[in-house]
Design a protein around this motif. Structure first.
Motif, PDB file in Angstrom:
ATOM      1  N   GLN A 212       3.032   5.960  -2.860  1.00 14.38           N
ATOM      2  CA  GLN A 212       4.177   6.780  -3.250  1.00 14.38           C
ATOM      3  C   GLN A 212       4.284   6.882  -4.770  1.00 14.38           C
ATOM      4  O   GLN A 212       4.600   7.958  -5.297  1.00 14.38           O
ATOM      5  CB  GLN A 212       5.462   6.204  -2.669  1.00 14.38           C
ATOM      6  CG  GLN A 212       5.623   6.471  -1.203  1.00 14.38           C
ATOM      7  CD  GLN A 212       6.932   5.929  -0.651  1.00 14.38           C
ATOM      8  OE1 GLN A 212       7.585   5.110  -1.285  1.00 14.38           O
ATOM      9  NE2 GLN A 212       7.297   6.384   0.536  1.00 14.38           N
TER      10      GLN A 212
ATOM     11  N   THR B   3       0.831  -1.209   0.000  1.00 12.89           N
ATOM     12  CA  THR B   3       0.000   0.000   0.000  1.00 12.89           C
ATOM     13  C   THR B   3       0.865   1.258   0.000  1.00 12.89           C
ATOM     14  O   THR B   3       0.598   2.207  -0.750  1.00 12.89           O
ATOM     15  CB  THR B   3      -0.931  -0.003   1.223  1.00 12.89           C
ATOM     16  OG1 THR B   3      -1.724  -1.189   1.197  1.00 12.89           O
ATOM     17  CG2 THR B   3      -1.811   1.218   1.246  1.00 12.89           C
ATOM     18  N   ILE B   4       1.895   1.280   0.813  1.00 13.76           N
ATOM     19  CA  ILE B   4       2.801   2.438   0.848  1.00 13.76           C
ATOM     20  C   ILE B   4       3.475   2.637  -0.500  1.00 13.76           C
ATOM     21  O   ILE B   4       3.579   3.759  -0.999  1.00 13.76           O
ATOM     22  CB  ILE B   4       3.839   2.260   1.978  1.00 13.76           C
ATOM     23  CG1 ILE B   4       3.154   2.399   3.337  1.00 13.76           C
ATOM     24  CG2 ILE B   4       4.967   3.266   1.847  1.00 13.76           C
ATOM     25  CD1 ILE B   4       4.043   2.025   4.504  1.00 13.76           C
ATOM     26  N   SER B   5       3.921   1.558  -1.118  1.00  9.03           N
ATOM     27  CA  SER B   5       4.581   1.651  -2.416  1.00  9.03           C
ATOM     28  C   SER B   5       3.638   2.201  -3.483  1.00  9.03           C
ATOM     29  O   SER B   5       4.020   3.077  -4.268  1.00  9.03           O
ATOM     30  CB  SER B   5       5.094   0.271  -2.832  1.00  9.03           C
ATOM     31  OG  SER B   5       5.646   0.311  -4.117  1.00  9.03           O
TER      32      SER B   5
END
Length: 140
Positions: A99, A94-96
């Motif tokens: 970003q 999710t973070i990737s």
């Protein structure tokens, strides 16, 4: 708490002790008489000390009392150990993705500003224009 140790455990321990003592005694034949006697006395002292020491056998007591927790024994335990790993991987993915989306949005804003601006895109590659922007930014 139940302090009685199962008899099968004691029998197995006694058999192991007898085999170990026999093995040690077999090795005494090659030693001198003085060393053999010192080893015999040391074994006798060890046995006497063992008989005096309180018998602390917590593993069989816990298993016998029925209050033991079996780790890795059930499906819920296995699932419970995998869930944090799955949550961690999902969080990293999710973070990737977030970003990457932010980076694409920033690049799209810069591209749209370049294409809709008053200057042609070639002006931004001119070294003199870069100096002009630096000087203009310093005067503001």
């Amino acid at each position: 708490m139940n302090t009685k140790v199962p008899t099968s455990f004691n029998a197995a321990e006694d058999q192991f002790g007898q085999r170990l003592a026999a093995r040690l005694s077999d090795g005494n034949q090659e030693l001198s008489h003085d060393i053999g006697e010192r080893l015999r006395v040391a074994r006798a002292q060890a046995v006497a000390a063992r008989k005096q020491a309180p018998q602390l056998r917590t593993a069989p007591e816990v298993a016998q009392s029925g209050h033991a927790l079996t780790l890795g024994g059930g499906w819920w335990t296995r699932i419970g150990s995998v869930v944090p790993l799955i949550a961690l991987v999902a969080g990293l993915i999710t973070i990737s993705v977030m970003q990457d989306d932010d980076r694409v949005s920033e690049l799209a804003e810069v591209d749209s500003a370049l294409l809709t601006g008053d200057l042609p895109p070639a002006a931004y590659t001119d070294p003199g224009f870069a100096q002009f922007l630096k000087a203009d930014g310093a005067s503001d």
